[in-house]
Design a protein around this motif. Sequence first.
Motif, mmCIF file in Angstrom:
data_model
loop_
_atom_site.group_PDB
_atom_site.id
_atom_site.type_symbol
_atom_site.label_atom_id
_atom_site.label_comp_id
_atom_site.label_asym_id
_atom_site.label_seq_id
_atom_site.Cartn_x
_atom_site.Cartn_y
_atom_site.Cartn_z
ATOM 1 N N THR A 70 -72.351 -46.788 11.525
ATOM 2 C CA THR A 70 -71.861 -47.350 12.472
ATOM 3 C C THR A 70 -70.455 -48.162 11.708
ATOM 4 O OG1 THR A 70 -73.012 -48.678 11.769
ATOM 5 C CG2 THR A 70 -73.926 -47.124 13.998
ATOM 6 N N GLY A 71 -69.905 -47.959 12.457
ATOM 7 C CA GLY A 71 -68.424 -49.076 12.181
ATOM 8 C C GLY A 71 -67.347 -48.159 12.112
ATOM 9 N N GLY A 72 -66.367 -47.820 10.667
ATOM 10 C CA GLY A 72 -64.907 -47.302 10.854
ATOM 11 C C GLY A 72 -64.159 -47.054 10.000
ATOM 12 N N ILE A 73 -63.621 -45.687 9.697
ATOM 13 C CA ILE A 73 -63.354 -45.282 8.972
ATOM 14 C C ILE A 73 -62.151 -44.992 9.480
ATOM 15 C CG2 ILE A 73 -63.358 -43.117 7.167
ATOM 16 C CD1 ILE A 73 -66.488 -43.629 7.080
ATOM 17 N N PHE A 74 -60.781 -44.776 8.463
ATOM 18 C CA PHE A 74 -59.614 -44.685 9.287
ATOM 19 C C PHE A 74 -58.542 -44.064 7.880
ATOM 20 C CE2 PHE A 74 -61.537 -47.794 11.657
ATOM 21 C CZ PHE A 74 -61.376 -48.197 12.741
ATOM 22 N N PHE A 75 -58.365 -43.105 8.120
ATOM 23 C CA PHE A 75 -57.658 -42.672 6.962
ATOM 24 C C PHE A 75 -56.202 -42.246 7.739
ATOM 25 C CE2 PHE A 75 -54.923 -38.307 5.612
ATOM 26 C CZ PHE A 75 -54.982 -38.906 4.647
ATOM 27 N N ASP A 76 -55.299 -43.132 7.382
ATOM 28 C CA ASP A 76 -53.618 -43.487 7.923
ATOM 29 C C ASP A 76 -54.013 -44.129 8.905
ATOM 30 O OD1 ASP A 76 -51.253 -44.114 7.031
ATOM 31 O OD2 ASP A 76 -50.557 -41.440 6.840
ATOM 32 N N GLY A 77 -54.439 -44.432 9.717
ATOM 33 C CA GLY A 77 -54.737 -45.069 10.795
ATOM 34 C C GLY A 77 -55.084 -43.918 11.580
ATOM 35 N N GLN A 78 -56.013 -42.641 11.078
ATOM 36 C CA GLN A 78 -56.821 -42.147 12.358
ATOM 37 C C GLN A 78 -57.928 -42.692 12.175
ATOM 38 O OE1 GLN A 78 -56.287 -38.417 11.210
ATOM 39 N NE2 GLN A 78 -57.340 -37.497 12.901
ATOM 40 N N PRO A 79 -58.549 -42.754 13.170
ATOM 41 C CA PRO A 79 -60.283 -42.696 12.408
ATOM 42 C C PRO A 79 -61.030 -41.748 12.465
ATOM 43 C CG PRO A 79 -59.706 -42.609 15.380
ATOM 44 C CD PRO A 79 -58.479 -42.044 14.586
ATOM 45 N N LEU A 80 -61.678 -41.193 11.542
ATOM 46 C CA LEU A 80 -62.545 -40.208 11.178
ATOM 47 C C LEU A 80 -63.403 -40.174 11.970
ATOM 48 C CD1 LEU A 80 -60.851 -40.320 7.342
ATOM 49 C CD2 LEU A 80 -60.888 -38.585 9.844
ATOM 50 N N LEU A 81 -64.712 -40.957 12.127
ATOM 51 C CA LEU A 81 -65.943 -41.533 12.318
ATOM 52 C C LEU A 81 -65.780 -40.537 13.812
ATOM 53 C CD1 LEU A 81 -67.998 -44.439 12.029
ATOM 54 C CD2 LEU A 81 -68.150 -42.139 10.484
ATOM 55 N N ASN A 82 -67.075 -39.470 13.982
ATOM 56 C CA ASN A 82 -67.222 -38.669 15.117
ATOM 57 C C ASN A 82 -65.903 -37.161 15.350
ATOM 58 O OD1 ASN A 82 -69.505 -39.987 15.991
ATOM 59 N ND2 ASN A 82 -67.939 -42.202 16.309
ATOM 60 N N LEU A 83 -65.474 -37.617 14.140
ATOM 61 C CA LEU A 83 -64.406 -36.979 14.516
ATOM 62 C C LEU A 83 -64.213 -34.874 15.009
ATOM 63 C CD1 LEU A 83 -60.647 -36.790 13.796
ATOM 64 C CD2 LEU A 83 -60.958 -35.862 11.793
ATOM 65 N N PRO A 84 -63.976 -34.474 15.579
ATOM 66 C CA PRO A 84 -65.209 -33.363 16.033
ATOM 67 C C PRO A 84 -64.495 -32.087 14.713
ATOM 68 C CG PRO A 84 -62.612 -33.674 17.155
ATOM 69 C CD PRO A 84 -63.495 -34.611 16.784
#
Length: 338
Positions: A70-84
């Motif tokens: 839960t929460g958030g992880i962002f790489f250069d503004g792009q969300p990574l959690l739940n990434l296909p």
Amino acid sequence: MSTPPHKALLEIRDLSLYMPNCGKPCPVVSHVDITLAAGEVTCLVGESGCGKSLTARAVLGLLPTGFRATGGIFFDGQPLLNLPEKAWQQVRGKEIGMIFQEPMTALNPVIPVGEQVAEVLRLHLHMTRSAAQQQVLELFAQVGIPEAASRYHVYPHQLSGGMRQRVMIAMALACRPRLLLADEPTTALDVTIQNQILRLLQEQSQKRTMGLLLITHDLGVVAHMAHHVNIMYAGRLVETASAAALFAAPRHPYTAGLIACAPSLAHKGLSRLPVIQGTVPPPASIGAGCVFYNRCTRAVEQCQQSMPPLCGTEHKVACWNALPYSSTGHAATNHSYC
């Protein structure tokens, strides 16, 4: 160290990781916030079992089966959690590289090590087979693998642990990622090669403004390389600060204890090094109080009742009875509790 640029490359916001089959919500990592700028070296420090490696794996979407984030992880503004998964294939290795702690399990045992690194180059950079092989030989030389041409065709079991680790480092750097996660990258290496590898990582970070999240137990490495330090204990951040501020004035008893336990000239003549008594508690046993309560001699009644928040501006600490500042502006580093 010089002040790095402040573009947010990696942002971890309020990250909690829950293990399966715990019987109740059981976070092994709890409410972690980390920001890493391009060109910055940030260290994540703590004992084994504190959740450092899981935090790094969460950034790459490589959590063990059944774990929930839960929460958030962002790489250069792009969300990574739940990434296909298909989208992850464009991120892992190319944009974000990782040096794993256990090279024997990370490398494929039935493919020559050179071919494993070359495959990354062919997949992400679309190199020809010959161009990829030449690039691998150059990478092997950079990370200190002697006789690179002959080592290209050997299998992981034919190399020492240190050599396997160097192959992993070459693989992680192959595509020139913008972010590198390094989980104890020099553990299996001798001191000379360790220094070479650390210099290489530092040079790559500065030359290409690559962000580097370095997980390590070695406080000497932290003092030498880090712009910013995050101290983690039992899945929680207990102190964060610039490297200069943290070593000059550690405020959390756990941080001060780690520094006191590190071998130094100050320990000359001692028969034994100082230690922090006890062990990291398992996640299921953590109650409402401070996670460090049972190991801390500065503990007060409030410590047993509630977990302190991580407070501060540039230098943050989660402690109800933090080490006080002296008249010089530095924390009073009394190590009697170690």
